[in-house]
Motif scaffolding. Structure first.
Motif, PDB file in Angstrom:
ATOM      1  N   PRO A  78      -3.026-108.895   1.960  1.00 10.34           N
ATOM      2  CA  PRO A  78      -3.390-110.132   1.257  1.00 10.34           C
ATOM      3  C   PRO A  78      -4.890-110.379   1.175  1.00 10.34           C
ATOM      4  N   LEU A  79      -5.685-109.641   1.932  1.00  8.48           N
ATOM      5  CA  LEU A  79      -7.132-109.805   1.870  1.00  8.48           C
ATOM      6  C   LEU A  79      -7.707-109.173   0.605  1.00  8.48           C
ATOM      7  N   ILE A  80      -6.897-108.386  -0.091  1.00 10.51           N
ATOM      8  CA  ILE A  80      -7.316-107.731  -1.325  1.00 10.51           C
ATOM      9  C   ILE A  80      -7.034-108.676  -2.497  1.00 10.51           C
ATOM     10  N   PRO A  81      -8.064-109.118  -3.222  1.00  9.62           N
ATOM     11  CA  PRO A  81      -7.859-110.074  -4.329  1.00  9.62           C
ATOM     12  C   PRO A  81      -6.845-109.597  -5.362  1.00  9.62           C
ATOM     13  N   ALA A  82      -6.878-108.308  -5.699  1.00  6.99           N
ATOM     14  CA  ALA A  82      -5.954-107.780  -6.706  1.00  6.99           C
ATOM     15  C   ALA A  82      -4.509-107.919  -6.251  1.00  6.99           C
ATOM     16  N   LEU A  83      -4.265-107.726  -4.958  1.00  8.56           N
ATOM     17  CA  LEU A  83      -2.900-107.869  -4.432  1.00  8.56           C
ATOM     18  C   LEU A  83      -2.450-109.322  -4.510  1.00  8.56           C
ATOM     19  N   ARG A  84      -3.366-110.237  -4.200  1.00  3.76           N
ATOM     20  CA  ARG A  84      -3.022-111.664  -4.278  1.00  3.76           C
ATOM     21  C   ARG A  84      -2.711-112.073  -5.713  1.00  3.76           C
ATOM     22  N   ARG A  85      -3.491-111.552  -6.649  1.00  2.00           N
ATOM     23  CA  ARG A  85      -3.224-111.874  -8.055  1.00  2.00           C
ATOM     24  C   ARG A  85      -1.887-111.306  -8.507  1.00  2.00           C
ATOM     25  N   PHE A  86      -1.537-110.132  -7.995  1.00  2.00           N
ATOM     26  CA  PHE A  86      -0.244-109.526  -8.336  1.00  2.00           C
ATOM     27  C   PHE A  86       0.903-110.386  -7.818  1.00  2.00           C
ATOM     28  N   VAL A  87       0.803-110.825  -6.566  1.00  2.12           N
ATOM     29  CA  VAL A  87       1.848-111.667  -5.980  1.00  2.12           C
ATOM     30  C   VAL A  87       1.914-113.007  -6.698  1.00  2.12           C
ATOM     31  N   SER A  95      -3.646-117.496  -5.944  1.00  2.00           N
ATOM     32  CA  SER A  95      -4.387-116.340  -5.428  1.00  2.00           C
ATOM     33  C   SER A  95      -5.778-116.704  -4.922  1.00  2.00           C
ATOM     34  N   ALA A  96      -6.322-117.839  -5.361  1.00  2.00           N
ATOM     35  CA  ALA A  96      -7.662-118.243  -4.942  1.00  2.00           C
ATOM     36  C   ALA A  96      -7.652-119.132  -3.702  1.00  2.00           C
ATOM     37  N   SER A  97      -6.467-119.514  -3.243  1.00  2.00           N
ATOM     38  CA  SER A  97      -6.359-120.433  -2.107  1.00  2.00           C
ATOM     39  C   SER A  97      -6.420-119.692  -0.770  1.00  2.00           C
ATOM     40  N   PRO A  98      -7.351-120.068   0.110  1.00  2.00           N
ATOM     41  CA  PRO A  98      -7.388-119.441   1.439  1.00  2.00           C
ATOM     42  C   PRO A  98      -6.150-119.787   2.264  1.00  2.00           C
ATOM     43  N   VAL A  99      -5.563-120.941   1.995  1.00  2.00           N
ATOM     44  CA  VAL A  99      -4.342-121.333   2.698  1.00  2.00           C
ATOM     45  C   VAL A  99      -3.206-120.376   2.334  1.00  2.00           C
TER      46      VAL A  99
END
Length: 309
Positions: A78-87, A95-99
């Motif tokens: 989850p520290l990878i921005p691309a992975l967060r955007r995918f999820v 994807s931009a939320s640290p929470v």
């Protein structure tokens, strides 16, 4: 309450205190850049270490290495921005939320360790002896407390706001009717899974019966069955459907729900639990957590009562 129960209570309270401190840090990171950078270090350093060390031990045939590797990967991804955007593309996650990032780190790490445990030991997990009422009570209350901590109780929300965020409202006639029908569907699904397991995995079926008896040994009476139903229903529904599902969606939550029931091992019963999790998730989505709680509580109560026969 015996010595073991007191030790469990102390460990649980300590864990809740740590969880609250972490939650405070995570919610602060939404507006504090230094706290946000700290989250990357908090999850990234142990994640990388566990990944490297776990991979090394796994190559040399260590079961613990595979578990460490799974947890490490879960913390790092989850520290990878691309992975967060995918999820975020197929879940409600921001994807931009640290929470949401921190929560996904924890969720994937938990899924990782549970998945590794199933792969390494596919048989139903034993409870390690009969489970006392005190142990069950501590577990249920801890799950409820974790749910409230996860949605920012005393950090960004008061109790009333946190309860609303968890989807808990006064039940209506429609909610009760939906919950009652869902209980019938859940029983059919689980019975089908049990029959399939008994026919195709008879040894696993016997182990499931033994594990289930251990877990419910302290509540083998009508009052105990209601206590188990209400406790397990409230704990699991508030934590999974109330706190986690609105951020990470139906599928992730249902997978986590199924994997947490390791007393069923890899079996058709486990598959049926996943299906029931999907149904509870749909109830939560369209009718609120109160509805899924009612279904879960009534279902568990019936299952425990049937187990007494």
């Amino acid at each position: 309450m015996g010595t073991d129960d007191l030790i469990l209570l102390a460990v649980t309270l300590g864990t809740l205190a740590v969880a609250f401190g972490l939650a405070y840090w995570v919610f602060r990171a939404a507006s504090d850049r230094s706290a946000r950078v700290g989250l990357y270090l908090l999850f990234g350093i142990p994640g990388v270490l566990l990944t490297v060390v776990g991979a090394a031990f796994a190559v040399h045939g260590s079961d613990g290495g595979w578990t460490a590797l799974a947890v490490g990967v879960g913390l790092c991804l989850p520290l990878i921005p691309a992975l967060r955007r995918f999820v975020a593309a197929w879940t409600p996650m921001d994807s931009a939320s640290p929470v949401d990032m921190a929560g996904l780190c924890v969720v994937l790490a938990v899924i990782g360790v549970l998945f590794a445990s199933y792969v390494l030991s596919p048989d139903p997990a034993s409870a390690g002896g009969d489970v006392s009422v005190a142990e069950l009570l501590i577990q249920f209350l801890a799950e409820i407390a974790f749910a409230y901590i996860l949605v920012g109780l005393l950090i960004t929300r008061n109790f009333r706001q946190a309860t609303a965020r968890l989807g808990v409202i006064t039940p209506t006639g429609t909610m009760i009717a939906v919950a009652t029908f869902a209980v019938f569907v859940a029983l059919v699904v689980v019975v089908a899974g049990g029959v399939a397991t008994n026919l195709l995995q008879p040894d696993v079926s016997k182990e499931i019966d033994e594990a289930t008896k251990e877990i419910t040994s302290g509540v083998q009476n009508p009052i105990g069955a209601v206590f188990f139903g209400l406790g397990a229903g409230a704990g699991e529904e508030l934590l999974l459907r109330g706190a986690i599902q609105p951020r990470y969606g139906l599928i992730v939550t249902s997978v986590l729900f199924a994997l947490l029931h390791n007393q069923y091992g890899i079996s058709f019963v486990l598959l049926s639990i996943f299906v029931v999790g999907l149904m509870l998730g749909l109830e939560r989505k369209y009718f609120g957590t109160t509805t899924s709680f009612l279904t879960h509580a009534i279902f568990n109560t019936i299952v425990v009562l049937i187990g007494q026969k």
